[in-house]
Design an enzyme around this catalytic site. Structure first.
Site, PDB file in Angstrom:
ATOM      1  N   ASP A 282      75.622  25.104  15.111  1.00  0.00           N
ATOM      2  CA  ASP A 282      74.781  25.380  16.271  1.00  0.00           C
ATOM      3  C   ASP A 282      75.500  25.138  17.592  1.00  0.00           C
ATOM      4  O   ASP A 282      74.864  25.037  18.635  1.00  0.00           O
ATOM      5  CB  ASP A 282      73.513  24.523  16.220  1.00  0.00           C
ATOM      6  N   ASN A 283      76.849  25.045  17.564  1.00  0.00           N
ATOM      7  CA  ASN A 283      77.561  24.878  18.828  1.00  0.00           C
ATOM      8  C   ASN A 283      78.943  25.532  18.748  1.00  0.00           C
ATOM      9  O   ASN A 283      79.556  25.628  17.680  1.00  0.00           O
ATOM     10  CB  ASN A 283      77.687  23.398  19.201  1.00  0.00           C
TER      11      ASN A 283
ATOM     12  N   CYS B 269      75.121  22.074  45.035  1.00  0.00           N
ATOM     13  CA  CYS B 269      74.119  21.902  46.088  1.00  0.00           C
ATOM     14  C   CYS B 269      72.912  22.809  45.857  1.00  0.00           C
ATOM     15  O   CYS B 269      71.778  22.443  46.187  1.00  0.00           O
ATOM     16  CB  CYS B 269      74.739  22.179  47.453  1.00  0.00           C
TER      17      CYS B 269
END
Length: 824
Positions: A538-539, A594
């Site tokens: 799963d990664n 930001c």
């Protein structure tokens, strides 16, 4: 006979959390109210039933008049040798019921009549004659309301699906995606107004889409919420089919949002669709000529079985020639639909494997048909319209098979042997396989390989590894697990369940993560001894590591993955195909720091910020606390050696967690959560709009709050808003879990929770004149370095020592992983 309980009024979110994310509540409710009939319980019927029972329909009725044969054991995972001679439906019902007790699973073993069909929303036939299929389909098509009809068949390496959901079927959501949005930059005052959007994200609109506008300043006439049609859609602009000449002049702001429209489909009944099939759905664009030929082949097989009373015999040239003759006869009378070039070799392969139901084909078509049933029940996602054909003749051995090699051996694998031959079957049984992961895909792979006889010989062995444990949310899609397995190791339970499907399955379960740190376990000798590797991960990082090992040791790799209703698969063969790591998706565009923290303008920014806050407060900080408490001297020495802003920030968070914000009881957690809410959604917003008021300008004189920036408004907490109440309660529960504080039962009562939250004293906030808010989009951190970092770190270390002396020696926090959260 029937088992289970269908009286479900609420969705079990712990169980169906992944489905809810894909389907939504309304779709799930429609699904929960649907009754489904599945006729034909060989391998395909069992796969369809499994998927629908896991999905959570109201009831599934299994119909079959035949008995289990030894032949069936290689395609149906619910059958065992003890079931041979029993009715297929009766033998299936108990084991399928175990998958989900909230679904009523029953069996029907008598001859099916049209009267039986009236109580179902969807009927699926996986083993029915064409004559009967037409009769039942006519009834379903004309029934009021129409009964969705699906006919599916797998024959050897060939499969077909036909769908008829009625003369007028409304698809409520064609693709299941969220409506696309854009932030407006300008709108012209003209007939056929031109609208441009900010260029930080591409628009996903198409010509003819309907859109609505909101938050437009100046040209407020567009904010009335009326859907409007667009054309000339471009990546960052489109034209509105409306005259805006008399509207106000556009000033700034505005969001444009796609309005999803239902689509009406007019399905034809089977008797008409056979003669006029329309456009076939393609699965392989290298086989453009294949669907019409398979449309002909399946009709020829229907006629062969009707006349002969049996399927063609594997390896029988006589039967193959008879089927070819029937196909030629049907084709002659097809007129405009006549297939010009009939591939006789393909029809021969089709005849040889026609009796066999192969597990891989059943598993694949079981998934397809299961999804079509969900579409029929819910109106979500565009259904198959109307025929789908598939073949995998390239899977056959390259060398021709003689009749003796495909002859039955009185074995559970006789169906596979009739297609691939006995020599191939022996290779499967002697295979040495490494399966990495035993979650949703892993469970399916283990089931398939057990049925196929992979690693079931004296020389074979399958090793499966997974370091995860079973949770409740796994049960709706990882079908080898049951509720009594929650908390146990996935690989161990999956291996045991797979071995029960085939007692000869030589399987070993490990709980090791596959990576550089476990190369002492999965060493060179281990990799060199393998036949094939199957990823069920799963990664991406783990996939890349396994891929690199397969590349180094020259081992075939089956790579696959799922995301909601989407999936991918890749077969990596040494010296023949590229490997998984050879091509990479371009990196996803990362929003500036930001933007995420102070100027978000889409949902993704908000989710990124929320995930970051979650991990910082509930996973990383508790983990750092534990790291410090485990080795105080080494930890503080490393921080003082680093002496940078990051080390200072980490120590500040630990001190804050153990001193100022340490929780002793659940009321402390609730207070912490309420003050977090105030900080996130009130104080920070008030500081932001104090520093940059609505009329603020940039150094160039341009408005500061121009697209894509959106001027924020602080939230006002009220316990009458369920979303705000749930946010604070859930946050408090998570905080309590990190400190090991019991959660009181009254948190489940909204009134009591609201009273407790209202008792929290929230201090007044005064914006600071000297506050610094990062606006530089190139900034990579919100923490600024200081010449005094070293001194501050020394002071923090001293405070940390004081905190440690006030704690019990065995105090530890519990870090929470985002993926493991299940509350409220």
């Amino acid at each position: 006979m029937a088992f289970g309980n269908s009286n479900r009024h609420e969705i079990d979110e712990d169980l169906h959390s992944r489905q809810l994310a894909v389907y939504g509540r309304e779709t799930m409710r429609r699904l929960f109210a649907s009754n489904v009939l599945i006729s034909g319980m060989h391998g395909l019927g069992a796969e369809i039933a499994k998927n629908l029972i896991l999905a959570g329909v109201k009831s599934v009725t299994l119909h079959d008049e035949s008995v289990v044969e030894l032949w069936d054991l290689s395609s149906n995972f619910v059958f065992s040798e003890e079931d041979i001679g029993k009715n297929r439906a009766d033998a299936s019902v108990h084991k399928l019921q175990d998958l989900n007790n909230a679904v009523v699973v029953s069996s029907l073993t008598t001859s099916l009549t049209k009267d039986h069909l009236s109580g179902f929303q969807v009927v699926v036939f996986s083993d029915i004659s064409l004559e009967k299929a037409i009769e039942f389909n006519d009834y379903c098509h004309s029934h009021q309301p129409p009964i969705a009809f699906v006919r599916a068949d797998v024959r050897g390496l060939f499969g077909s699906v036909f769908c008829d959901f009625g003369p007028e079927f409304a698809v409520l959501d064609v693709d299941g995606e969220e409506p696309h949005t854009g932030i407006i930059a300008s709108i012209s005052n003209e007939n056929q107004a031109f609208i441009s959007c900010v260029d930080d994200e591409r628009l996903e609109f198409e010509d003819g889409d309907l859109v609505v506008f909101s938050e437009v300043e100046g040209m407020t006439e567009l904010n009335e919420g009326k859907p409007r049609k667009i054309k000339s859609a471009r990546p960052y602009s489109f034209t509105l089919e409306e005259d805006t000449t008399g509207y106000g002049t556009y000033v700034k702001g505005g969001i444009v949002t796609q309005v999803k429209q239902p689509k009406l489909l007019n399905f034809k009944p089977l008797r008409e669709a056979l003669k006029d099939p329309g456009d076939f759905l393609f699965s392989d664009f290298s086989k453009f000529d294949r669907p019409p030929l398979l449309h002909l082949a399946f009709q020829a097989l229907d006629r062969f079985t009707s006349e002969a009373g049996r399927f063609p015999i594997a390896g029988s040239e006589e039967d193959a020639q008879e089927l070819i003759s029937i196909a030629t006869s049907i084709n002659t009378g097809e007129g405009d639909l006549k297939v010009e070039n009939v591939d006789l070799k393909l029809l021969r392969h089709f005849s040889f494997g026609a009796k066999a139901v192969l597990n891989p084909m059943a598993a694949m078509f079981g998934g397809i048909v299961g999804q079509e049933v969900v579409k029929a029940c819910s109106g979500k996602f565009h259904p198959l319209f109307q025929f789908f054909y598939f073949d995998s003749v390239e899977s056959l051995p390259s060398e021709p098979l003689d009749s003796s090699d495909v002859a039955p051996r009185n074995s559970r694998y006789d169906a596979q042997i009739s297609v691939f031959g006995a020599k191939f079957q022996q290779k499967l049984e002697d295979a040495k396989v490494f399966t990495v992961g035993s979650g949703a895909l892993g469970c399916e792979f283990l089931k398939n390989m057990a049925l196929m006889g992979v690693s079931c010989g004296s020389q074979g062995k399958l090793t499966v590894t997974d370091d995860d444990i079973i949770e409740k949310s796994n049960l709706s899609r990882q079908f080898l697990f049951r509720d009594w397995n929650i908390g146990q190791a996935k690989s161990t339970v999956a291996a045991s369940a797979a071995a029960s499907i085939n007692p000869k399955f030589n399987i070993e379960a490990l709980q090791n993560r596959v990576g550089a740190e476990t190369e002492n376990v999965f060493d060179d000798a281990f990799w060199e001894n393998l036949t094939v590797v199957v990823n069920a991960l799963d990664n991406v990082n783990a996939r890349l590591y396994v891929d690199s090992r397969c590349l180094y040791f020259q081992k075939p790799l089956l790579e696959s993955g799922t995301l909601g209703a989407k999936c991918n698969t890749q077969m990596v063969i040494p010296h023949l195909t590229e490997n998984y790591g050879a091509s990479r998706d371009p990196p996803e565009k990362q929003a500036p720091m930001c933007t995420v923290h102070s100027f978000p303008h889409n949902v993704d920014h908000c989710l990124t910020w929320a995930r970051s806050e979650f991990e910082g407060l509930l996973e990383k900080t508790p983990a750092e606390v534990n790291a410090y408490l485990s080795s105080p001297v080494e930890y503080t020495n490393s921080m003082m050696s680093a002496g940078d802003a990051q080390a200072r920030d980490t120590l500040e968070r630990i001190v804050e967690c153990l001193k100022k914000e340490k929780c002793e009881n659940f009321q402390d957690c609730l207070t912490w959560a309420r003050l977090r809410f105030e900080d996130y959604f009130v104080n920070r917003v008030e500081q932001l709009i104090y520093t940059f008021p609505e009329d603020a300008a940039t150094s160039t004189g341009a408005p500061f709050w121009s697209a894509p920036k959106r001027f924020p408004r602080p939230l006002q907490y009220t316990s009458s808003d369920p979303s705000l109440l749930n946010f604070i309660t859930a946050t408090a529960i998570l905080r309590a879990e990190t400190f090991g504080i019991p959660v009181p039962e009254w948190t489940k009562n909204p009134e009591e929770a609201a009273e407790a939250i209202d008792r929290v004293i929230v201090p007044d906030f005064e914006p600071r004149k000297d506050a610094k808010i990062v606006t530089d989009e190139k900034a990579t951190t919100l923490t600024t370095a200081s010449v005094d970092d070293a001194a501050v770190i020394n002071d923090l270390v001293a405070k940390l020592e004081q905190c440690r002396h006030n704690l019990s020696p065995d105090f530890r926090m519990k870090p929470i992983q985002f993926e493991k959260v299940s509350i409220l």
